[in-house]
Design a protein around this motif. Structure first.
Motif, PDB file in Angstrom:
ATOM      1  N   UNK A 239       0.806  -1.225   0.000  1.00  0.00           N
ATOM      2  CA  UNK A 239       0.000   0.000   0.000  1.00  0.00           C
ATOM      3  C   UNK A 239       0.836   1.270   0.000  1.00  0.00           C
ATOM      4  N   UNK A 240       2.144   1.158   0.235  1.00  0.00           N
ATOM      5  CA  UNK A 240       2.989   2.334   0.399  1.00  0.00           C
ATOM      6  C   UNK A 240       3.643   2.724  -0.916  1.00  0.00           C
ATOM      7  N   UNK A 241       3.429   3.949  -1.401  1.00  0.00           N
ATOM      8  CA  UNK A 241       4.102   4.387  -2.630  1.00  0.00           C
ATOM      9  C   UNK A 241       5.617   4.387  -2.445  1.00  0.00           C
ATOM     10  N   UNK A 242       6.336   4.189  -3.544  1.00  0.00           N
ATOM     11  CA  UNK A 242       7.788   4.153  -3.491  1.00  0.00           C
ATOM     12  C   UNK A 242       8.353   5.539  -3.229  1.00  0.00           C
ATOM     13  N   UNK A 243       9.324   5.612  -2.329  1.00  0.00           N
ATOM     14  CA  UNK A 243      10.077   6.852  -2.135  1.00  0.00           C
ATOM     15  C   UNK A 243      11.492   6.466  -1.757  1.00  0.00           C
ATOM     16  N   UNK A 244      12.451   7.329  -2.110  1.00  0.00           N
ATOM     17  CA  UNK A 244      13.845   7.088  -1.768  1.00  0.00           C
ATOM     18  C   UNK A 244      14.315   8.161  -0.799  1.00  0.00           C
ATOM     19  N   UNK A 245      15.129   7.749   0.182  1.00  0.00           N
ATOM     20  CA  UNK A 245      15.669   8.735   1.103  1.00  0.00           C
ATOM     21  C   UNK A 245      17.110   9.086   0.759  1.00  0.00           C
ATOM     22  N   UNK A 246      17.854   8.157   0.179  1.00  0.00           N
ATOM     23  CA  UNK A 246      19.226   8.402  -0.261  1.00  0.00           C
ATOM     24  C   UNK A 246      19.400   7.717  -1.599  1.00  0.00           C
ATOM     25  N   UNK A 247      19.877   8.431  -2.598  1.00  0.00           N
ATOM     26  CA  UNK A 247      20.043   7.835  -3.909  1.00  0.00           C
ATOM     27  C   UNK A 247      21.249   6.922  -3.958  1.00  0.00           C
ATOM     28  N   UNK A 248      21.133   5.833  -4.723  1.00  0.00           N
ATOM     29  CA  UNK A 248      22.245   4.901  -4.858  1.00  0.00           C
ATOM     30  C   UNK A 248      23.411   5.617  -5.517  1.00  0.00           C
ATOM     31  N   UNK A 249      24.588   5.543  -4.900  1.00  0.00           N
ATOM     32  CA  UNK A 249      25.784   6.174  -5.437  1.00  0.00           C
ATOM     33  C   UNK A 249      25.947   7.626  -5.029  1.00  0.00           C
ATOM     34  N   UNK A 250      24.950   8.213  -4.365  1.00  0.00           N
ATOM     35  CA  UNK A 250      25.046   9.606  -3.927  1.00  0.00           C
ATOM     36  C   UNK A 250      25.400   9.656  -2.451  1.00  0.00           C
ATOM     37  N   UNK A 251      26.382  10.479  -2.104  1.00  0.00           N
ATOM     38  CA  UNK A 251      26.790  10.573  -0.704  1.00  0.00           C
ATOM     39  C   UNK A 251      25.740  11.310   0.104  1.00  0.00           C
ATOM     40  N   UNK A 252      25.372  10.801   1.272  1.00  0.00           N
ATOM     41  CA  UNK A 252      24.395  11.488   2.119  1.00  0.00           C
ATOM     42  C   UNK A 252      24.988  12.758   2.715  1.00  0.00           C
ATOM     43  N   UNK A 253      24.127  13.667   3.132  1.00  0.00           N
ATOM     44  CA  UNK A 253      24.581  14.927   3.711  1.00  0.00           C
ATOM     45  C   UNK A 253      25.296  14.685   5.029  1.00  0.00           C
ATOM     46  N   UNK A 254      24.725  13.829   5.872  1.00  0.00           N
ATOM     47  CA  UNK A 254      25.331  13.488   7.151  1.00  0.00           C
ATOM     48  C   UNK A 254      25.932  12.091   7.081  1.00  0.00           C
ATOM     49  N   UNK A 255      27.023  11.840   7.827  1.00  0.00           N
ATOM     50  CA  UNK A 255      27.601  10.486   7.826  1.00  0.00           C
ATOM     51  C   UNK A 255      26.566   9.449   8.271  1.00  0.00           C
ATOM     52  N   UNK A 256      26.545   8.326   7.595  1.00  0.00           N
ATOM     53  CA  UNK A 256      25.623   7.261   7.948  1.00  0.00           C
ATOM     54  C   UNK A 256      26.160   6.524   9.171  1.00  0.00           C
ATOM     55  N   UNK A 257      25.277   6.293  10.132  1.00  0.00           N
ATOM     56  CA  UNK A 257      25.654   5.621  11.374  1.00  0.00           C
ATOM     57  C   UNK A 257      25.352   4.127  11.220  1.00  0.00           C
ATOM     58  N   UNK A 258      26.402   3.315  11.321  1.00  0.00           N
ATOM     59  CA  UNK A 258      26.277   1.878  11.107  1.00  0.00           C
ATOM     60  C   UNK A 258      26.753   1.131  12.345  1.00  0.00           C
ATOM     61  N   UNK A 259      25.890   0.264  12.868  1.00  0.00           N
ATOM     62  CA  UNK A 259      26.310  -0.657  13.906  1.00  0.00           C
ATOM     63  C   UNK A 259      26.597  -2.009  13.285  1.00  0.00           C
ATOM     64  N   UNK A 260      27.623  -2.696  13.774  1.00  0.00           N
ATOM     65  CA  UNK A 260      27.891  -4.028  13.243  1.00  0.00           C
ATOM     66  C   UNK A 260      27.861  -5.061  14.364  1.00  0.00           C
ATOM     67  N   UNK A 261      27.376  -6.239  14.001  1.00  0.00           N
ATOM     68  CA  UNK A 261      27.091  -7.252  15.001  1.00  0.00           C
ATOM     69  C   UNK A 261      27.315  -8.642  14.402  1.00  0.00           C
ATOM     70  N   UNK A 262      28.002  -9.474  15.143  1.00  0.00           N
ATOM     71  CA  UNK A 262      28.129 -10.887  14.769  1.00  0.00           C
ATOM     72  C   UNK A 262      27.489 -11.762  15.843  1.00  0.00           C
ATOM     73  N   UNK A 263      28.024 -11.708  17.047  1.00  0.00           N
ATOM     74  CA  UNK A 263      27.463 -12.414  18.189  1.00  0.00           C
ATOM     75  C   UNK A 263      27.468 -11.461  19.375  1.00  0.00           C
ATOM     76  N   UNK A 264      26.574 -11.611  20.331  1.00  0.00           N
ATOM     77  CA  UNK A 264      25.453 -12.555  20.397  1.00  0.00           C
ATOM     78  C   UNK A 264      24.232 -12.024  19.648  1.00  0.00           C
ATOM     79  N   UNK A 265      23.223 -12.866  19.562  1.00  0.00           N
ATOM     80  CA  UNK A 265      21.984 -12.493  18.898  1.00  0.00           C
ATOM     81  C   UNK A 265      21.679 -13.358  17.705  1.00  0.00           C
ATOM     82  N   UNK A 266      22.728 -13.891  17.053  1.00  0.00           N
ATOM     83  CA  UNK A 266      22.532 -14.751  15.890  1.00  0.00           C
ATOM     84  C   UNK A 266      23.052 -16.162  16.125  1.00  0.00           C
ATOM     85  N   UNK A 267      23.465 -16.483  17.340  1.00  0.00           N
ATOM     86  CA  UNK A 267      24.019 -17.805  17.610  1.00  0.00           C
ATOM     87  C   UNK A 267      25.431 -17.907  17.093  1.00  0.00           C
ATOM     88  N   UNK A 268      26.025 -19.115  17.088  1.00  0.00           N
ATOM     89  CA  UNK A 268      27.406 -19.270  16.647  1.00  0.00           C
ATOM     90  C   UNK A 268      27.590 -18.937  15.170  1.00  0.00           C
TER      91      UNK A 268
END
Length: 464
Positions: A239-268
């Motif tokens: 039901x939701x029309x398509x919209x983009x917040x950041x274009x592919x290949x275009x740098x965002x105005x603010x640095x993107x905040x990324x968390x990375x996770x391996x364990x715990x939460x996904x098992x071994x």
């Protein structure tokens, strides 16, 4: 030509540097050469060459061309294709020919893409390995003794082996992203409901099921997604029309905040997979993202796989039971095992619904602080066919553990992208998964394009 991506092929066709007929013939020749070893393609579209000749004529007349004009694509055999076999990996549906295209197929054709073939799957799309009684087992092009995954395993193997530049899969718990990781391609599961499921069986339930594009480049899945997404007036989840917040290949105005996770939460998680996720985190940091290790309490407190089974088993069993009644001798082992499992009680169902809500709340809280999550796709590289359990870091786990890092994002409906970023000691692809908040698909498409540009495994394809 067979390893050009769809975007490049469309450009060459548009500029009259190559004809759609040459492109389609090259891929048909590739299918003839390598599919006997892989059994990934199960049906060739009889009209592919005729459609290519028509597309060539349209190029020569100078008319307006679609974004994928003349480019071949393949489709998982659970997705309806008008006038072309769609047998769902089951003898029960042998010879079935739909009268209409699924919405996703129709939208690809509207963009000028040419349906080339249908690809293999487990019976009813219901396994992490691609095998069934009707069309048999598919093999991984990197090592035919290994699985390409499931349930979109035929699709992933076809694209990795150069039999197709672009395809459509479905994802219930792992089925686009897992096979993509096993074969070293890109698999994209958008937010639940972004792409209509119309023309994909079963009609219900659809709460966890997604259609997603698969390809060899991020720009290809982004292009396909832009064509596929949006409501169709038939799938009530869409039901939701398509919209983009950041274009592919275009740098965002603010640095993107990324968390990375391996364990715990996904098992071994296998050590090589864990190391690949960390290297991807370092690459994103080097590209200017704010990257840090995280823990997500809800992932540790709620068992997403248990939630999934309790909810989905109760919902899907009636549909499976209806079509298999009287055909029990034609059922594959996975479907038989699913129907034989005890029913979820109403109390268990309600408790699972509440646990799913807590998991969604946990991710909502996480995405208040971060724009994306980087994590594994699979707990280990592509494994041998038919295993019932794995040993990871000295710990024995059931084969269902392969879903542990993907199913949380089906239960919650979050978008996820699988992209290769490493290679195992045995020469097998290792993928990482990028997840964003709901409806922020462009964030992970952008991050995927960043990783793609620096991947140590970029442009590596199986020598089959």
């Amino acid at each position: 030509m067979i390893y050009f991506d769809a975007t490049k092929l469309a450009e060459l066709i548009r500029n009259r540097e190559v004809s759609p007929v040459e492109v389609v013939r090259a891929h048909l020749d590739r299918i003839e050469a390598v599919n006997p070893q892989l059994n990934a393609v199960v049906t060739i579209a009889d009209g592919a060459l005729a459609a290519a000749k028509m597309a060539e004529a349209e190029v020569m007349t100078g008319g307006e061309l679609g974004l994928l004009h003349g480019v071949p694509f393949t489709v998982k055999d659970s997705i309806d294709t008008e006038g072309l076999l769609t047998q769902r990996g089951s003898p029960i549906f042998k010879g079935r020919i739909p009268e209409a295209d699924a919405t996703s197929v129709a939208r690809m054709k509207s963009a000028g893409a040419i349906l080339l073939a249908k690809t293999n799957l487990p019976e009813f799309s219901y396994s992490t390995e691609t095998d069934n009684l009707l069309t048999g087992r598919s093999n991984n092009p990197w090592n035919v003794d290994r699985t390409p995954g499931g349930s979109s395993g035929g699709e992933s193997a076809s694209i990795a082996a150069g039999m197709s530049p672009l395809g459509l899969g479905t994802d219930l718990a792992i089925s686009v992203r897992g096979p993509a990781a096993n074969t070293g391609i890109i698999g994209f599961k958008p937010t639940h409901g972004r792409i209509p499921m119309t023309g994909v069986w079963p009609r219900v339930p659809r709460r966890n099921w997604h259609v997603g594009p698969m390809a060899r480049s991020v720009r290809d899945v982004a292009l396909a997604y832009s064509l596929l997404a949006g409501p169709d007036g038939a799938d009530s989840f869409s039901t939701t029309p398509l919209r983009f917040d950041v274009g592919v290949g275009a740098s965002p105005v603010q640095p993107i905040r990324v968390g990375w996770l391996v364990e715990p939460g996904f098992g071994p998680i296998d050590a090589e997979v864990a190391a690949t996720v960390q290297k991807a985190a370092e690459a994103l940091h080097g590209a200017g993202c704010v990257v840090e290790p995280v823990r997500i309490p809800a992932l540790e407190q709620e068992d997403a796989l248990d939630i999934f089974w309790k909810l989905h088993r109760m919902e899907v069993k009636p549909a499976f039971a209806e079509v298999t009644a009287g055909h029990e001798d034609q059922m594959f082992t996975i479907s038989k095992a699913m129907l034989a499992t005890p029913d979820t009680t109403m109390v268990e169902f309600v408790l699972a619904e509440q646990a799913a809500e807590r998991l969604r709340d946990g991710f909502a809280e996480y995405f208040q602080r971060y724009d994306a999550l980087l994590c594994p796709v699979l707990p280990l590289p592509a494994h041998a066919h038919g295993l019932s359990e794995f040993v990871i870091n000295g710990q024995r786990v059931p084969a269902a553990h392969s879903l542990s890092a993907t199913v949380p994002f089906n239960v919650t409906g979050l978008p996820g992208l699988s992209i290769r970023f490493g290679t195992s000691g045995e020469g097998l692809p290792i993928g990482v998964q990028l997840v964003s908040r709901w409806f922020a698909e462009s964030t992970i498409l952008y991050l995927g394009s960043v990783l793609e540009g620096v991947s140590p495994a970029r442009n590596l394809w199986p020598a089959i």
